[in-house]
Design a protein around this motif. Sequence first.
Motif, PDB file in Angstrom:
ATOM      1  N   TRP A  36       0.816  -1.213   0.000  1.00  0.00           N
ATOM      2  CA  TRP A  36       0.000   0.000   0.000  1.00  0.00           C
ATOM      3  C   TRP A  36       0.848   1.261   0.000  1.00  0.00           C
ATOM      4  N   GLN A  37       1.797   1.348  -0.941  1.00  0.00           N
ATOM      5  CA  GLN A  37       2.632   2.544  -1.009  1.00  0.00           C
ATOM      6  C   GLN A  37       2.500   3.239  -2.356  1.00  0.00           C
ATOM      7  N   THR A  38       1.926   2.542  -3.326  1.00  0.00           N
ATOM      8  CA  THR A  38       1.845   3.127  -4.661  1.00  0.00           C
ATOM      9  C   THR A  38       0.485   2.837  -5.279  1.00  0.00           C
ATOM     10  N   ILE A  39      -0.020   3.796  -6.038  1.00  0.00           N
ATOM     11  CA  ILE A  39      -1.292   3.617  -6.725  1.00  0.00           C
ATOM     12  C   ILE A  39      -1.133   2.838  -8.025  1.00  0.00           C
ATOM     13  N   PHE A  40       0.102   2.498  -8.401  1.00  0.00           N
ATOM     14  CA  PHE A  40       0.357   1.791  -9.653  1.00  0.00           C
ATOM     15  C   PHE A  40       0.500   0.295  -9.412  1.00  0.00           C
ATOM     16  N   PRO A  41      -0.390  -0.530  -9.951  1.00  0.00           N
ATOM     17  CA  PRO A  41      -0.192  -1.978  -9.826  1.00  0.00           C
ATOM     18  C   PRO A  41       0.928  -2.441 -10.740  1.00  0.00           C
ATOM     19  N   GLY A  42       1.489  -3.601 -10.426  1.00  0.00           N
ATOM     20  CA  GLY A  42       2.512  -4.179 -11.292  1.00  0.00           C
ATOM     21  C   GLY A  42       3.881  -3.577 -11.142  1.00  0.00           C
ATOM     22  N   LEU A  43       4.158  -2.922  -9.984  1.00  0.00           N
ATOM     23  CA  LEU A  43       5.474  -2.299  -9.791  1.00  0.00           C
ATOM     24  C   LEU A  43       6.299  -2.958  -8.687  1.00  0.00           C
ATOM     25  N   VAL A  44       5.667  -3.716  -7.794  1.00  0.00           N
ATOM     26  CA  VAL A  44       6.354  -4.225  -6.601  1.00  0.00           C
ATOM     27  C   VAL A  44       6.778  -5.673  -6.826  1.00  0.00           C
ATOM     28  N   ARG A  45       8.083  -5.941  -6.739  1.00  0.00           N
ATOM     29  CA  ARG A  45       8.612  -7.260  -7.068  1.00  0.00           C
ATOM     30  C   ARG A  45       8.406  -8.278  -5.953  1.00  0.00           C
ATOM     31  N   LEU A  46       8.602  -7.884  -4.714  1.00  0.00           N
ATOM     32  CA  LEU A  46       8.555  -8.845  -3.614  1.00  0.00           C
ATOM     33  C   LEU A  46       7.148  -8.952  -3.027  1.00  0.00           C
ATOM     34  N   PRO A  47       6.789 -10.140  -2.505  1.00  0.00           N
ATOM     35  CA  PRO A  47       5.552 -10.218  -1.717  1.00  0.00           C
ATOM     36  C   PRO A  47       5.643  -9.227  -0.564  1.00  0.00           C
ATOM     37  N   SER A  48       4.556  -8.515  -0.298  1.00  0.00           N
ATOM     38  CA  SER A  48       4.637  -7.331   0.558  1.00  0.00           C
ATOM     39  C   SER A  48       5.154  -7.621   1.960  1.00  0.00           C
ATOM     40  N   ALA A  49       4.805  -8.768   2.544  1.00  0.00           N
ATOM     41  CA  ALA A  49       5.298  -9.053   3.896  1.00  0.00           C
ATOM     42  C   ALA A  49       6.818  -9.061   3.931  1.00  0.00           C
ATOM     43  N   LEU A  50       7.441  -9.564   2.866  1.00  0.00           N
ATOM     44  CA  LEU A  50       8.905  -9.609   2.800  1.00  0.00           C
ATOM     45  C   LEU A  50       9.481  -8.243   2.448  1.00  0.00           C
ATOM     46  N   GLU A  51       8.830  -7.540   1.543  1.00  0.00           N
ATOM     47  CA  GLU A  51       9.254  -6.180   1.186  1.00  0.00           C
ATOM     48  C   GLU A  51       9.220  -5.266   2.412  1.00  0.00           C
ATOM     49  N   PHE A  52       8.131  -5.350   3.183  1.00  0.00           N
ATOM     50  CA  PHE A  52       7.999  -4.507   4.367  1.00  0.00           C
ATOM     51  C   PHE A  52       9.025  -4.886   5.433  1.00  0.00           C
ATOM     52  N   ALA A  53       9.253  -6.191   5.615  1.00  0.00           N
ATOM     53  CA  ALA A  53      10.240  -6.627   6.607  1.00  0.00           C
ATOM     54  C   ALA A  53      11.632  -6.125   6.241  1.00  0.00           C
ATOM     55  N   GLN A  54      11.921  -6.060   4.952  1.00  0.00           N
ATOM     56  CA  GLN A  54      13.198  -5.514   4.491  1.00  0.00           C
ATOM     57  C   GLN A  54      13.317  -4.041   4.870  1.00  0.00           C
ATOM     58  N   ASP A  55      12.217  -3.287   4.690  1.00  0.00           N
ATOM     59  CA  ASP A  55      12.214  -1.866   5.070  1.00  0.00           C
ATOM     60  C   ASP A  55      12.464  -1.696   6.568  1.00  0.00           C
ATOM     61  N   VAL A  56      11.791  -2.528   7.367  1.00  0.00           N
ATOM     62  CA  VAL A  56      11.945  -2.446   8.821  1.00  0.00           C
ATOM     63  C   VAL A  56      13.395  -2.722   9.213  1.00  0.00           C
ATOM     64  N   ALA A  57      13.993  -3.767   8.613  1.00  0.00           N
ATOM     65  CA  ALA A  57      15.370  -4.140   8.941  1.00  0.00           C
ATOM     66  C   ALA A  57      16.348  -3.031   8.562  1.00  0.00           C
ATOM     67  N   GLN A  58      16.151  -2.440   7.397  1.00  0.00           N
ATOM     68  CA  GLN A  58      17.048  -1.374   6.949  1.00  0.00           C
ATOM     69  C   GLN A  58      16.947  -0.149   7.854  1.00  0.00           C
ATOM     70  N   MET A  59      15.745   0.184   8.283  1.00  0.00           N
ATOM     71  CA  MET A  59      15.586   1.329   9.178  1.00  0.00           C
ATOM     72  C   MET A  59      16.187   1.038  10.547  1.00  0.00           C
ATOM     73  N   TYR A  60      15.987  -0.182  11.046  1.00  0.00           N
ATOM     74  CA  TYR A  60      16.519  -0.551  12.363  1.00  0.00           C
ATOM     75  C   TYR A  60      18.037  -0.422  12.375  1.00  0.00           C
ATOM     76  N   ALA A  61      18.682  -0.831  11.297  1.00  0.00           N
ATOM     77  CA  ALA A  61      20.138  -0.746  11.209  1.00  0.00           C
ATOM     78  C   ALA A  61      20.624   0.696  11.257  1.00  0.00           C
ATOM     79  N   LYS A  62      19.734   1.655  10.921  1.00  0.00           N
ATOM     80  CA  LYS A  62      20.070   3.089  10.980  1.00  0.00           C
ATOM     81  C   LYS A  62      19.565   3.741  12.271  1.00  0.00           C
ATOM     82  N   GLY A  63      19.124   2.911  13.221  1.00  0.00           N
ATOM     83  CA  GLY A  63      18.669   3.440  14.505  1.00  0.00           C
ATOM     84  C   GLY A  63      17.247   3.962  14.491  1.00  0.00           C
TER      85      GLY A  63
END
Length: 488
Positions: free
Chosen positions: A445-472
């Motif tokens: 739920w970040q873009t109004i354009f379908p067909g743009l997101v490669r990863l299943p969202s649960a994994l895509e979101f977990a990647q975002d969380v991990a990257q932010m955590y590493a930056k504090g």
Amino acid sequence: MILGLRQETIRIEQKAVRLINAGAPFYIYSDRQTSRNPLPPLKGIHIYGPYDNQTSSEPLKRAFKGIEIIGLCPEGEKRVENSLVGLLELLEGGYTGGVAFGDLKTEFRLERVYIPTSSDEIIKYKVGRLEEELREIKALYEEALRRGNIPVAVVGGTAHKSFSKRREQYLEAKRLLLREEVPVQYASYYEVESGGYGILYQIDQKRDVSYSLWNFSLNIYTKAGGLPWIVRQRNEQPLDLSIGIRFSRMPNRYAVGHAVVLDSFGRLVGTITLSKFYTVGMKIPRKEMKAFVSKVLEVSLKDPKIAKIYESGKDTLNVVFYRPNLFHPEEILGVKDALEDVKSSVVDVDEVKVGFIGVIQEPTFFLLDEEKEQKNVRVGTCVAINENTAIVSTTGSFQEGGQEREKSMSYPIIVCCQNLGKEDSPFTDLKEVCKHVIDLAGLHWQTIFPGLVRLPSALEFAQDVAQMYAKGISPPENSWLQRTLWFI
């Protein structure tokens, strides 16, 4: 033939190679939706509004009535300030560019919206010293909550998360405001010799910001905890929980586990982070995996909206875990240990079925459709390469209103269900796996354009969380933000 992919090797079995048409996800914005053709988010929200506003399902209904914007920008950045005011005016009054945008209140069917639309209402702060303004921000935040509204900070600045230059400005806003439980939407004015990036730059240059404004508003709505659409699962056995897991690599061989959990409707149940543990190599030890997954399942299954599912006598729990690359056998044992504990102590079910899906995301090759002029495959095109592995096109062209909408060529992902067809698996064939992966990619739920997101969202979101955590960057533990998309 063996396909080598950095840390993984996957065998290609010639007799198993076949084309699978898994179809595209079907976005649902209303229980009363009548269109049989898939509607992209821009049209769906414009016609019906967000799903959680009018659904008859009590667990999925929106819990808030209004949104209040808190505007911030760095001192001395006049172009940023003027463009930020311009952006806020568009959110308040609407836009009639290439694509119409009514306004934030109308398009997202909110009862109340407060948006500051003058420079005097924007909080100015010194970059590197945002902490000095936190008392004022916190006061505005608490006043909004008392009025029954969700506060969202919209921060203008000259940083852009895609570029390392001036990134600290972006990180400072995220780190400090999330610490105070204030959701943040960053608005960028990033200028380079050849042009610029970000919605504020586009406004300053008087460009058409139709699509950017829709995306920006969608981000605000989801960060407030809104559910703009769902995707109905197409599998015979719907998955009760879809869990993406990632790990932040910390200094001295420590790791921190992160999970993002979605329910059977695609609602975000929450994000869960485990305390750091010692690890060697690329695998997570069985003991640590058990502890991590036990916490994830306990938090998820105690969620009031999930618990209601089992009050009606449901006797099987279907769970799927996603991780980048493949699950190590020791990690699988750790997950199964956790499931046994949960089965006996947290939820009363007769059977637990669990799918282990490894996702290879490295750009490796294209899939091309030679029958089409632009050669780009449609979302849902998959190719089996062995009995439990497929190349999956989560991105590409898609059908809109019966017409083909072309996208530029993109890389597919490789998906492997490591226990496909086994007695303990919720998946019986590879097409079911492909459908679930594609449906889950449609829940980004970040873009109004379908067909743009490669990863299943649960994994895509977990990647975002991990990257932010590493930056504090992370909200306080047990914060209400952990049940929103604070990290996008």
